[in-house]
Structure formats: C-alpha cells, structure tokens
Design an enzyme around this catalytic site. Sequence first.
Site, mmCIF file in Angstrom:
data_model
loop_
_atom_site.group_PDB
_atom_site.id
_atom_site.type_symbol
_atom_site.label_atom_id
_atom_site.label_comp_id
_atom_site.label_asym_id
_atom_site.label_seq_id
_atom_site.Cartn_x
_atom_site.Cartn_y
_atom_site.Cartn_z
ATOM 1 N N ASP A 1 3.563 -2.531 6.284
ATOM 2 C CA ASP A 1 4.126 -2.184 4.976
ATOM 3 C C ASP A 1 4.930 -0.895 5.037
ATOM 4 O OD1 ASP A 1 3.507 -4.148 3.134
ATOM 5 O OD2 ASP A 1 1.546 -3.316 2.632
ATOM 6 N N ASP B 1 -0.396 -1.275 3.122
ATOM 7 C CA ASP B 1 -0.678 0.045 2.561
ATOM 8 C C ASP B 1 -1.910 0.004 1.668
ATOM 9 O OD1 ASP B 1 0.411 -1.343 0.441
ATOM 10 O OD2 ASP B 1 1.944 0.145 -0.046
ATOM 11 N N SER B 2 -2.496 -1.182 1.524
ATOM 12 C CA SER B 2 -3.802 -1.294 0.865
ATOM 13 C C SER B 2 -4.878 -0.553 1.650
ATOM 14 C CB SER B 2 -4.199 -2.763 0.696
ATOM 15 O OG SER B 2 -4.081 -3.473 1.916
ATOM 16 N N LYS C 1 7.284 -5.029 5.682
ATOM 17 C CA LYS C 1 7.202 -5.670 4.371
ATOM 18 C C LYS C 1 7.561 -4.670 3.289
ATOM 19 C CE LYS C 1 3.188 -6.814 2.409
ATOM 20 N NZ LYS C 1 3.262 -6.093 1.097
ATOM 21 N N GLU D 1 2.041 -12.444 -4.841
ATOM 22 C CA GLU D 1 0.718 -11.935 -5.206
ATOM 23 C C GLU D 1 0.460 -12.076 -6.698
ATOM 24 O OE1 GLU D 1 -2.152 -7.983 -4.738
ATOM 25 O OE2 GLU D 1 -0.151 -7.996 -3.832
ATOM 26 N N GLU E 1 7.977 -4.178 -1.080
ATOM 27 C CA GLU E 1 7.668 -4.698 -2.405
ATOM 28 C C GLU E 1 8.903 -4.661 -3.302
ATOM 29 O OE1 GLU E 1 4.418 -2.788 -4.316
ATOM 30 O OE2 GLU E 1 3.010 -3.116 -2.673
#
EC number: 2.1.2.11
Length: 284
Positions: free
Chosen positions: A81, A42-43, A111, A180, A113
């Site tokens: 993501d 999602d970056s 993925k 990260e 978070e």
Amino acid sequence: MTVRTVLESKQQGRPVVMVTAYDYPFARLADAAGVDMILVGDSLGNVVLGYPSTVFVTLDDMVHHTKAVRRGVQRALLVADLPFLTFHLSVDEALKAAGRLVQEGGAEAVKLEGAGRVAEVVHRLTEAGIPVVGHLGLLPQRVHALGGYRVQGRDEEEARRLLDQALALEQAGAFALVLEMVPRELAASITRRLRIPTIGIGAGPDCDGQVLVIHDLLGLTHGRVPRFVRRYAELGRLALEALQRYAADVRNRTFPTDEHSYHLAPDVAQRLADEEGGAPYGDR
C-alpha cells in the site's frame, strides 16, 4: 505469480486468492499455503502497530514491513500500500514513494485508494513500470470523510459513481481492483464490466478474487469483527491459553526443569560447588 498470471486468472475463471500480511513469519506461511497475492496493507497501523486508523502509518513503516514480508515470499505476487498523503500532493511525490516500496521494500506492485485525480497517478506509475492495484468502496484512509466504516455505493448515484471510477482506473492502467464493503450486486456489475480482476473484501462472492487480513482469518484480532470475515482458526484464544499456562508453570516452578537446562562437566560443577561449600546444582 506475476501481473500477467493475475490477469490470466480472470480470463480462465480462476479465483485470485489474496492475503494481507505484515511480517516474515506470516508471509512465509501464506506463501507456503499457495496464495496468489500478498498485500502489505497500511492496515498494519490498526492490526500490528495499535493505531486507531491507517492515517498514522508512514512510508518508512510501509518500507520496513514490506522488506520483512519480501524475505518470506517466493511464489506470491507482493503488493504494498501507498500510505496516507504519499500520492495526493503530486505525481512526482507518488513516483518517489512507490519507487521506495519497489526498490527498498521489494514490492512488485503498489496499491492506491480512490479515483478521480488518483487515476492520473495510476497512469504515471504504470508508465514508469510500476504495476498498480486500485481500491474503491470503503477507503480506510478517508474514513473520517466517508462518515465512518460503512458500506459504500448503496444508492444509485453512489453506485454509478463507483462504476465510473472503476472503469477510469482500468483505463489508467490498473491491473486489478480491490472492492471493499460495497453491495454484492454492485461488485458483480463492476466485475462483469471490467477486463481486469476484482478482488473483494466485504463485496460478495461474485468478484474475481478475495482478500482477508491474515490476523482476522486466523482469529488473532480482538474486538468486533466485520461480518465479511470468516474465522478459519482461533489462534488468539489458543495463544492466550498457552501464555497463561506458561505463566502458571513459571510461578509454580514447574518450568524450566532439568530437561530444559544445560550442564557443566561433572568435575567442573563439583569444584564450583566445593568452593561454595555445597553439592553441585543438579544434586540439590
């Protein structure tokens, strides 16, 4: 590459290579280069869409870009993501969102978070047959709550909390874990204690694998670059120079030339020229 071969990489001591990509051309290049995992992060909000953070990225955005990357991937394991607020409200909402990334986007894993209640989501997704990669340390979707883009787990309390969360995500069924911006020593400790591979980004060389954004490693991002990034090329500079030369050639009328042109049959060109009272274009 499959979930099984990723897990075997840790057992065999073979580093896992992951790259974050967002479209067909770069996905094709990364796959051809032999990377093991491609992440549609999602970056893309920051890197491709120009948003100030990842929280603006929607599920539709992620599905769209995952589909594009899917078309460029033949070998690598494709991970996507789950964007902001798609897995926080309920497990059912998370299942629906992950299902779209798999069914519509073609992702082979998702993925997520964070930890805590997220571990329950990981468990349910895994039960439903959707492989999950965890993500701890700096969590871009929570950057405001974390006080900005800063290293996580520097004091003992934070370090122990991250270690406990890593173990919880493994127990919930995650098959890999992204770390990260955490101290190298903490990442090494987590890596030693987990059976699943860790994939670092700003977490030091002791993880089981590494991930970088393809735009960062190719020199296509502008502004300040995190210290954990290594530039393997400066394509941004080369692209700028190429565009400047193109603009100059157009303005100087040195591009295009006859070699870049198509032509009518000579007799047709002559008749058109006669109607205008002049010579054929190629002879002017």
